[in-house]
Design a protein around this motif. Structure first.
Motif, PDB file in Angstrom:
ATOM      1  N   ARG A 189      55.506  41.259  32.327  1.00 14.58           N
ATOM      2  CA  ARG A 189      54.324  41.411  32.162  1.00 14.58           C
ATOM      3  C   ARG A 189      54.547  42.752  31.310  1.00 14.58           C
ATOM      4  O   ARG A 189      53.784  43.077  30.266  1.00 14.58           O
ATOM      5  N   ASP A 190      55.121  43.771  31.692  1.00 17.96           N
ATOM      6  CA  ASP A 190      55.662  45.338  31.850  1.00 17.96           C
ATOM      7  C   ASP A 190      56.252  45.774  30.426  1.00 17.96           C
ATOM      8  O   ASP A 190      55.976  46.481  29.409  1.00 17.96           O
ATOM      9  N   GLU A 191      57.452  44.615  30.530  1.00 21.67           N
ATOM     10  CA  GLU A 191      57.825  44.928  29.370  1.00 21.67           C
ATOM     11  C   GLU A 191      57.488  43.918  27.919  1.00 21.67           C
ATOM     12  O   GLU A 191      57.206  45.159  26.909  1.00 21.67           O
ATOM     13  N   ALA A 192      56.435  43.010  27.743  1.00 29.72           N
ATOM     14  CA  ALA A 192      55.574  42.966  27.300  1.00 29.72           C
ATOM     15  C   ALA A 192      54.337  44.017  26.257  1.00 29.72           C
ATOM     16  O   ALA A 192      54.137  43.941  25.869  1.00 29.72           O
ATOM     17  N   MET A 193      53.985  44.526  27.748  1.00 31.74           N
ATOM     18  CA  MET A 193      53.082  45.815  27.193  1.00 31.74           C
ATOM     19  C   MET A 193      54.102  47.177  26.605  1.00 31.74           C
ATOM     20  O   MET A 193      53.448  47.416  25.439  1.00 31.74           O
ATOM     21  N   GLY A 194      55.361  46.963  26.996  1.00 31.19           N
ATOM     22  CA  GLY A 194      55.941  47.825  26.317  1.00 31.19           C
ATOM     23  C   GLY A 194      56.111  47.708  24.558  1.00 31.19           C
ATOM     24  O   GLY A 194      56.297  48.482  23.602  1.00 31.19           O
ATOM     25  N   ARG A 195      56.857  46.451  24.498  1.00 28.77           N
ATOM     26  CA  ARG A 195      57.065  45.829  23.193  1.00 28.77           C
ATOM     27  C   ARG A 195      55.718  45.763  22.275  1.00 28.77           C
ATOM     28  O   ARG A 195      54.982  46.444  21.307  1.00 28.77           O
ATOM     29  N   ALA A 205      60.815  46.172  17.514  1.00 31.36           N
ATOM     30  CA  ALA A 205      60.951  45.785  19.019  1.00 31.36           C
ATOM     31  C   ALA A 205      62.367  45.547  19.548  1.00 31.36           C
ATOM     32  O   ALA A 205      62.898  45.497  18.363  1.00 31.36           O
ATOM     33  N   PRO A 206      63.283  45.850  20.041  1.00 35.88           N
ATOM     34  CA  PRO A 206      64.526  45.871  20.137  1.00 35.88           C
ATOM     35  C   PRO A 206      65.094  44.480  20.214  1.00 35.88           C
ATOM     36  O   PRO A 206      64.042  43.022  20.574  1.00 35.88           O
ATOM     37  N   THR A 207      65.739  44.303  19.688  1.00 35.34           N
ATOM     38  CA  THR A 207      66.604  43.207  19.224  1.00 35.34           C
ATOM     39  C   THR A 207      66.711  42.188  20.625  1.00 35.34           C
ATOM     40  O   THR A 207      67.507  43.182  20.992  1.00 35.34           O
ATOM     41  N   ALA A 208      66.450  40.661  20.427  1.00 39.08           N
ATOM     42  CA  ALA A 208      67.385  40.169  21.928  1.00 39.08           C
ATOM     43  C   ALA A 208      69.153  39.399  21.158  1.00 39.08           C
ATOM     44  O   ALA A 208      68.330  39.569  20.166  1.00 39.08           O
TER      45      ALA A 208
END
Length: 212
Positions: A189-195, A205-208
């Motif tokens: 959830r936290d990373e999703a909110m950042g993206r 967004a950073p490339t996976a």
């Protein structure tokens, strides 16, 4: 003095196993939301897939969902800021009406649902994709949240929910693997909110990383 061209509207696709917290994240984001679960096929559709070795309809198979209608709605929202969507009752497995979604001139909105990854490539081809995210909480946590939610909302019978929940718990890792292979970025959830914040600010967004 020339006017500035309008900022194009783009979509963040949010997928993940059923019960992973997509709807809660969408609500917390503050962004307009398109519910992709409203594009399920109706229960009498002859093309609905069945669970292998069972008479249960496999509502977790992409074949139970109308991807073409979902893409049309997303494209229309990006082009005009509004679209008509079906109102789907999960407990009845039926469309019960229609609703208007109006996001105005917002530059970003969320489209969330368990099949969102299925249309990542289409949205990218249309030039409307801002990001694609796959929420994952772990099989046991997801099983508990999914069962309690579905029981509370009366989505299906208890035996069906237990059979489905057990099957999905065993399949969760493969579900996440499929969604990431289709182009969604697995995150909490936290990373999703950042993206989402990065997408709202117009940042890429950073490339996976691709697994070797």
């Amino acid at each position: 003095m020339s006017s500035q061209p309008p900022i194009p509207t783009r979509v963040v696709l949010l997928c993940g196993p059923s019960g992973s917290g997509k709807s809660l994240l969408a609500a917390a984001s503050g962004l307009p939301v398109l519910r992709l679960d409203d594009f399920y096929k109706e229960g009498d559709d002859p093309t609905l897939p069945l669970v292998a070795g069972s008479s249960d309809i496999d509502w977790d198979h992409p074949g139970s969902w109308d991807a073409e209608a979902a893409v049309r709605a997303i494209a229309e929202l990006c082009a005009t800021g509004r679209t008509s969507v079906p109102v789907y009752d999960l407990s009845l497995s039926a469309i019960t009406g229609a609703d208007q979604v109006d996001i105005g001139r917002t530059p970003l909105f969320l489209a969330e649902g368990i099949f969102a990854a299925e249309i990542v490539a289409r949205c990218r081809e249309l030039g409307v994709l801002a990001d694609a995210l796959c929420l994952s909480r772990g099989p046991v946590t997801t099983f508990r949240r999914r069962f309690l939610r579905d029981l509370r909302e009366g989505r299906k019978s208890v035996p069906f929910l237990l059979r489905r929940g057990w099957r999905l718990m065993r399949q969760e890792r493969s579900i996440v693997a499929r969604q990431t292979a289709l182009g969604a970025h697995a995150c909490d959830r936290d990373e999703a909110m950042g993206r989402l914040a990065a997408a709202a600010a117009g940042r890429r967004a950073p490339t996976a990383r691709t697994a070797a």
